[in-house]
Design a protein around this motif. Structure first.
Motif, short mmCIF file in Angstrom:
data_model
loop_
_atom_site.label_atom_id
_atom_site.label_comp_id
_atom_site.label_asym_id
_atom_site.label_seq_id
_atom_site.Cartn_x
_atom_site.Cartn_y
_atom_site.Cartn_z
N ALA A 137 -2.80 -4.78 1.40
CA ALA A 137 -1.86 -4.84 2.53
C ALA A 137 -0.79 -3.75 2.46
CB ALA A 137 -1.19 -6.21 2.57
N PHE A 139 -0.92 -0.32 2.67
CA PHE A 139 -0.99 0.74 3.67
C PHE A 139 -0.53 0.23 5.03
CE2 PHE A 139 -3.54 2.75 7.09
CZ PHE A 139 -2.97 4.01 7.06
N THR A 140 -1.02 -0.94 5.44
CA THR A 140 -0.63 -1.51 6.72
C THR A 140 0.87 -1.81 6.75
OG1 THR A 140 -2.81 -2.50 7.00
CG2 THR A 140 -1.04 -3.40 8.35
N SER A 141 1.40 -2.33 5.66
CA SER A 141 2.83 -2.67 5.60
C SER A 141 3.71 -1.42 5.71
CB SER A 141 3.12 -3.41 4.30
OG SER A 141 2.39 -4.61 4.20
N SER A 143 2.82 1.47 6.91
CA SER A 143 2.60 2.09 8.22
C SER A 143 3.41 1.37 9.30
CB SER A 143 1.12 2.04 8.58
OG SER A 143 0.35 2.82 7.69
N ALA A 144 3.45 0.03 9.24
CA ALA A 144 4.21 -0.72 10.23
C ALA A 144 5.70 -0.35 10.17
CB ALA A 144 4.03 -2.22 10.00
#
Length: 228
Positions: A137, A139-141, A143-144
């Motif tokens: 999680a 990369f997504t975190s 990026s967000a």
């Protein structure tokens, strides 16, 4: 002849890349990207375009250097505190930099993989790791957070530019009053949410709202950590 050569050397030494970048930032702050020309820069530095080209190859390189200089000064440094507090510090540094230098927003949006943006992404990502977010999680975190930070800061700069056009005297309170009153005049059946928040919009603080958004994302990210 020797005296003239020494004078030329002193002049070339005085015109450093740092001076050129500083002058470019000043021009960008005054006139935006369209106002940054080598002719205008030459006039400001009281030199010829050829002397500038000795240090900077083209306008694209100059914009990159100006962006790097402003963001490095705004977002680097040893920030104390927890990983979340360090993320807030980087976010606010970027927000304030774009607020002060609105031309930064399109530079970052149009060049998302330039070195300075990658450095910001890496700094935020390191703190996401330090928060204990599971690897799948991370990369997504990160990026967000970056998408919100860059997008919200850029939108604030655009709003400020529009506000200056509508309210040349810079009276932000008057502008918010006008906008919120316009929301209240909308048909409630068609715009029930805007009616409900019009009073909040009238008195909100852009910087505090931005940081509240960062905190909302951080709350979601920290919820991803293993419990127990």
């Amino acid at each position: 002849m020797a005296t003239g050569a020494r004078h030329t050397d002193r002049r070339e030494d005085a015109l450093s890349r740092e001076r050129i970048v500083d002058a470019a930032v000043e021009l960008l702050d005054i006139a935006g990207e369209s106002g940054l020309t080598f002719r205008a820069l030459s006039a400001q530095l009281k030199t010829g375009p050829g002397a500038i080209y000795w240090h900077v190859a083209n306008k694209s390189e100059l914009l990159d250097a100006a962006t790097d200089a402003v963001l490095s000064a705004a977002t680097t440094g040893d920030h104390a505190g927890s990983p979340a507090e360090r993320i807030r510090a980087v976010a606010l540094g970027l927000f304030d930099a774009i607020d002060q230098h609105p031309w930064l927003a399109p530079q970052l949006a149009n060049n998302p993989w330039k070195s300075v943006t990658l450095q910001l992404f890496d700094r935020v990502g390191q703190q996401v790791q330090a928060l204990g977010v599971p690897s799948p999680a991370q990369f997504t975190s990160a990026s967000a957070l970056m998408i919100y930070i860059l997008g919200a800061a850029g939108q604030n700069a655009a709003n400020a530019a529009n506000a200056r056009t509508q309210q040349p005297d810079g009276d932000r309170a008057a502008l918010l009053e006008t906008e919120s009153a316009a929301w209240e005049r909308l048909d409630r059946a068609g715009y029930p949410f805007l009616h409900d928040i019009a009073a909040q919009f009238r008195e909100h603080d852009d910087r505090a709202q931005f940081l509240a958004g960062v905190d909302l994302i951080l709350a979601g990210i920290t919820a991803l950590r293993p419990q127990g």
